[in-house]
Design a protein around this motif. Sequence first.
Motif, PDB file in Angstrom:
ATOM      1  N   GLY A 197     -40.354  -2.110 -14.757  1.00 24.32           N
ATOM      2  CA  GLY A 197     -39.786  -2.449 -16.054  1.00 24.32           C
ATOM      3  C   GLY A 197     -40.384  -3.685 -16.690  1.00 24.32           C
ATOM      4  N   ILE A 198     -39.495  -4.554 -17.191  1.00 27.34           N
ATOM      5  CA  ILE A 198     -39.905  -5.777 -17.868  1.00 27.34           C
ATOM      6  C   ILE A 198     -40.765  -6.652 -16.963  1.00 27.34           C
ATOM      7  N   GLU A 199     -40.477  -6.648 -15.656  1.00 27.32           N
ATOM      8  CA  GLU A 199     -41.218  -7.505 -14.723  1.00 27.32           C
ATOM      9  C   GLU A 199     -42.703  -7.155 -14.708  1.00 27.32           C
ATOM     10  N   ASN A 200     -43.033  -5.885 -14.914  1.00 25.96           N
ATOM     11  CA  ASN A 200     -44.441  -5.480 -14.948  1.00 25.96           C
ATOM     12  C   ASN A 200     -45.197  -6.202 -16.054  1.00 25.96           C
ATOM     13  N   VAL A 201     -44.562  -6.310 -17.224  1.00 28.75           N
ATOM     14  CA  VAL A 201     -45.209  -6.976 -18.355  1.00 28.75           C
ATOM     15  C   VAL A 201     -45.382  -8.462 -18.058  1.00 28.75           C
ATOM     16  N   LYS A 202     -44.363  -9.092 -17.495  1.00 31.17           N
ATOM     17  CA  LYS A 202     -44.459 -10.522 -17.169  1.00 31.17           C
ATOM     18  C   LYS A 202     -45.644 -10.782 -16.236  1.00 31.17           C
ATOM     19  N   CYS A 203     -45.720 -10.009 -15.161  1.00 33.65           N
ATOM     20  CA  CYS A 203     -46.801 -10.215 -14.179  1.00 33.65           C
ATOM     21  C   CYS A 203     -48.171  -9.941 -14.793  1.00 33.65           C
ATOM     22  N   ASN A 204     -48.279  -8.832 -15.508  1.00 37.30           N
ATOM     23  CA  ASN A 204     -49.578  -8.451 -16.060  1.00 37.30           C
ATOM     24  C   ASN A 204     -50.095  -9.441 -17.100  1.00 37.30           C
TER      25      ASN A 204
END
Length: 439
Positions: A197-204
Amino acid sequence: MPANMDQTIIGIIGMAAYGLHILFRAWMSILEQEFSDIPGIVIYEDGYGVSRSSDYIIYSVEAEAIDKVVAQYGRATKKHAIVGGQTSCKAPEVAAFERHLPSDVEIVSCHSLHGPNVDPKDQPLVIIRHRASQESYDLVRKVLLCFGSKMVVLTAEEHDRITADTQAVTHAAFLSMGTAWRANNQFPWELTRYVGGIENVKCNITLRIYSNKWHVYAGLAILNPSAKKQIRQYAESVTDLYKLMLGGHKRELEKRIKTAGRVVFDAAGREGEPLMLSDEALDQFSLGKVPKERTPNNHLSLLAMVDCWWKLGIVPYDHMICSTPLFRLWLGVTEYLFRNPALLDESINTAIEDHTFRSDDLEFTFAARVCALFSKVFFIAQAYLLHCVVVQGWSDCVSFGDFSSYRDRFEQIQSYFAPRFPEATRVGNEMIRVLVEKT
């Protein structure tokens, strides 16, 4: 100027990622080998040959170095030539051109609003007609058409204000995330709470920023006259919300967050509009294995972003025409959170009742506040205290315009995350491609 574009000689001083190295003899053999088979390309030892022979000259150097380089080669500029630059901060660039170029030289600058690994097709390209005839301005537009980008006409002042609104705070948020993860010795994609979810965008996005050149972000933070206010307000928003979380002040926290959300999203007329990002789009771009059950997160970085926009009176959708892919991703995930009432309530409840992310939030708050100290010399005492927590804080390097310290700090964190850059770039490019198709 030549009568048509076929006769126009285009010169480039600097080579973007190469920075100023193009000006030194050590690069001559490399460049000559690389371009030897292409007719019409001449490699000069320095910028004098480029300036004396070219009809349209593009300075492709860092914002930090633009004044020094233009001072060195500007006076050799061919009579009635057109000069422009590609820096991400136009105030020092235009000032250098006005200070060092002959009065008969025309000025038309540009800025591609995306990173070097993004296809320029359909991405925004700002063009700035600062001092030029219609004929010269039209010629520059014809040259830049080769990128296939969407041209946006702005003044230098408008460019810097919009890039500050869309990029300065975005960069501060992700630089702070990287600082916090490094301080806690974490690779977030290895922790199930930061996958999906949102965490993917933060990490990427964090990895994407740290995989780029440090000077892009340093120039914007230090030299853009509009950036300091935004960075400072973001830090204040992070700190205020974190204090409410620590104090257990749920009612105050909820009122402030939802007020900010209504102003930012409802005022923009987004009610009933489809979300920029979907569950499927968010979940498919993971650097780790997506867990069966998602760990609730308070999303302090996102809550503070909307609070910051609210406090500054920024409507982020107003800048979509000249926004970067990273900003559109960041806006997409904030919209995803704030326009999902159940998810937003979960975030507020987690902020008060769940301490899973509390140590990460502590480091993030320290890092964000240090970023804000960029602009205020009189915060040195506070910066010294934070220095102990965040290793080498950002404050000194930006408060004093210290590019060298900024570079050292950036590259320390960059080296920590470097092993995952290739995969993050691949996943990030696909994420941006999907976003571009939707927006």
